[in-house]
Write an enzyme that holds these catalytic residues in place. Sequence first.
Site, mmCIF file in Angstrom:
data_model
loop_
_atom_site.group_PDB
_atom_site.id
_atom_site.type_symbol
_atom_site.label_atom_id
_atom_site.label_comp_id
_atom_site.label_asym_id
_atom_site.label_seq_id
_atom_site.Cartn_x
_atom_site.Cartn_y
_atom_site.Cartn_z
ATOM 1 N N LEU A 148 1.013 -1.120 -0.265
ATOM 2 C CA LEU A 148 -0.089 0.036 0.050
ATOM 3 C C LEU A 148 0.899 1.236 -0.103
ATOM 4 O O LEU A 148 1.916 1.339 0.933
ATOM 5 C CB LEU A 148 -0.945 0.000 1.298
ATOM 6 C CG LEU A 148 -1.864 1.169 1.071
ATOM 7 C CD1 LEU A 148 -3.210 0.649 0.632
ATOM 8 C CD2 LEU A 148 -2.265 1.868 2.468
ATOM 9 N N LYS B 175 6.179 -3.603 -6.317
ATOM 10 C CA LYS B 175 6.825 -3.717 -7.755
ATOM 11 C C LYS B 175 6.049 -5.063 -8.298
ATOM 12 O O LYS B 175 5.494 -4.697 -9.841
ATOM 13 C CB LYS B 175 8.113 -4.133 -7.657
ATOM 14 C CG LYS B 175 9.094 -2.860 -7.239
ATOM 15 C CD LYS B 175 10.503 -3.195 -7.538
ATOM 16 C CE LYS B 175 11.216 -1.753 -7.218
ATOM 17 N NZ LYS B 175 11.075 -0.797 -8.013
ATOM 18 N N ALA C 280 2.771 -6.014 -7.951
ATOM 19 C CA ALA C 280 1.445 -5.636 -8.301
ATOM 20 C C ALA C 280 1.317 -4.702 -9.476
ATOM 21 O O ALA C 280 0.686 -4.500 -10.586
ATOM 22 C CB ALA C 280 0.595 -5.078 -7.054
ATOM 23 N N ASN C 281 2.454 -3.613 -9.318
ATOM 24 C CA ASN C 281 2.508 -2.491 -10.267
ATOM 25 C C ASN C 281 2.594 -3.089 -11.734
ATOM 26 O O ASN C 281 2.288 -2.792 -12.739
ATOM 27 C CB ASN C 281 3.537 -1.498 -10.000
ATOM 28 C CG ASN C 281 3.280 -0.624 -8.944
ATOM 29 O OD1 ASN C 281 2.198 -0.619 -8.449
ATOM 30 N ND2 ASN C 281 4.017 0.066 -8.413
ATOM 31 N N GLY D 249 17.631 6.697 -22.057
ATOM 32 C CA GLY D 249 17.219 5.539 -22.542
ATOM 33 C C GLY D 249 17.657 4.161 -21.855
ATOM 34 O O GLY D 249 17.717 4.041 -20.575
ATOM 35 N N ASP E 21 8.575 -0.228 -13.204
ATOM 36 C CA ASP E 21 7.678 -1.374 -13.230
ATOM 37 C C ASP E 21 6.847 -1.099 -14.454
ATOM 38 O O ASP E 21 6.538 -2.188 -14.970
ATOM 39 C CB ASP E 21 6.462 -0.788 -11.959
ATOM 40 C CG ASP E 21 7.200 -1.143 -10.641
ATOM 41 O OD1 ASP E 21 8.263 -1.640 -10.532
ATOM 42 O OD2 ASP E 21 6.880 -0.477 -9.784
ATOM 43 N N CYS F 156 3.905 6.736 -18.665
ATOM 44 C CA CYS F 156 3.505 6.670 -17.257
ATOM 45 C C CYS F 156 3.957 7.582 -16.292
ATOM 46 O O CYS F 156 3.245 7.934 -15.483
ATOM 47 C CB CYS F 156 4.288 5.069 -16.833
ATOM 48 S SG CYS F 156 4.118 4.854 -14.962
ATOM 49 N N GLY G 131 1.183 8.720 -9.367
ATOM 50 C CA GLY G 131 0.545 7.383 -8.838
ATOM 51 C C GLY G 131 1.268 6.207 -9.828
ATOM 52 O O GLY G 131 1.685 6.372 -10.848
#
Length: 310
Positions: free
Chosen positions: A14, A42, A44-45, A228, A255, A285, A290
């Site tokens: 969390l 990491k 879950a992401n 890069g 991630d 991203c 978030g």
Amino acid sequence: MNKGKVCVFGSFNLDIVAGMARFPKPGESLIARNSMMGAGGKGANQAVAALRAGARVHYIGKVGRDDFGMFARRHLDGAGFDAVTLFSTSECPTGNALIYVAGADAENMIAVDPGANLTVTDEEVEQCRPAVAAADILLTQLENNLSAIEKLIGIARDNGTYIILNPAPFQPVSDHLLSQVDLLTPNATECTLLTGIDVHDLPSAGRAAQALHDKGIRALIITLGTQGALLSVNGETQIIRACPATPVDTTGAGDAFNGALASQLAAGATLPDAAQFASAYASVCVERAGAAASMPTYEEARERMGVVVV
């Protein structure tokens, strides 16, 4: 688009995020510009990134039997994964992270309590054997206990599943384990810690890549942020160009890159093409706040690839 199967074994945390004008000094209290609470970790992401980038995803993780664990279940149940295997324990809290995001470059500082992520048992790993065997790709990181990671990688090798290891957050691992993976994806800091070579640009990344090849690693991608990435396969290197971005929050960049990379490899893309897509995906991203909440779609990344810096 061909949707490959990606099995992601990794952490759920969390995240509690505070946006700051600058990082506080020791002993200093600063008023945050904003704050938010959301799903992170990491594992879950990267699972969310792989899903939104086009893959079919089976996520495997572990949480505590607490309020944060209930939050995790609601988040994962609503994410759209093909399958979720979520173990739990009453002996540790659900993993959580306290995150500062500060400055014009949206750099971050993170303190993580891994909690339940470090308690995955041999029996729980064994229950994951069918999921790993059925996947095209196993994607994992180092935010769980190393014993579980090693056993999962062994199962993947036994079943011919392609293995991507994102060695983050860094913890010491054996050269033997590194040699078992098909693709290693460190950032500059992790690569420095793995090799002892100060990695800060493409030439130093090239030297570190050779050192990692000498350890038995066949293929790796060293990510270098706005510079890069360097793709190296058996010593043959290729530069993966960064896409232009106006960063808001860089927390989920790595991630995003890894999840998108896995999705494209699972769909049959070549390693250079998958890496270039992942670079574009990560650039979208970082323009959003978030981590899990900021993961773009496959179409958004493809659109960004039309403006790759030459």
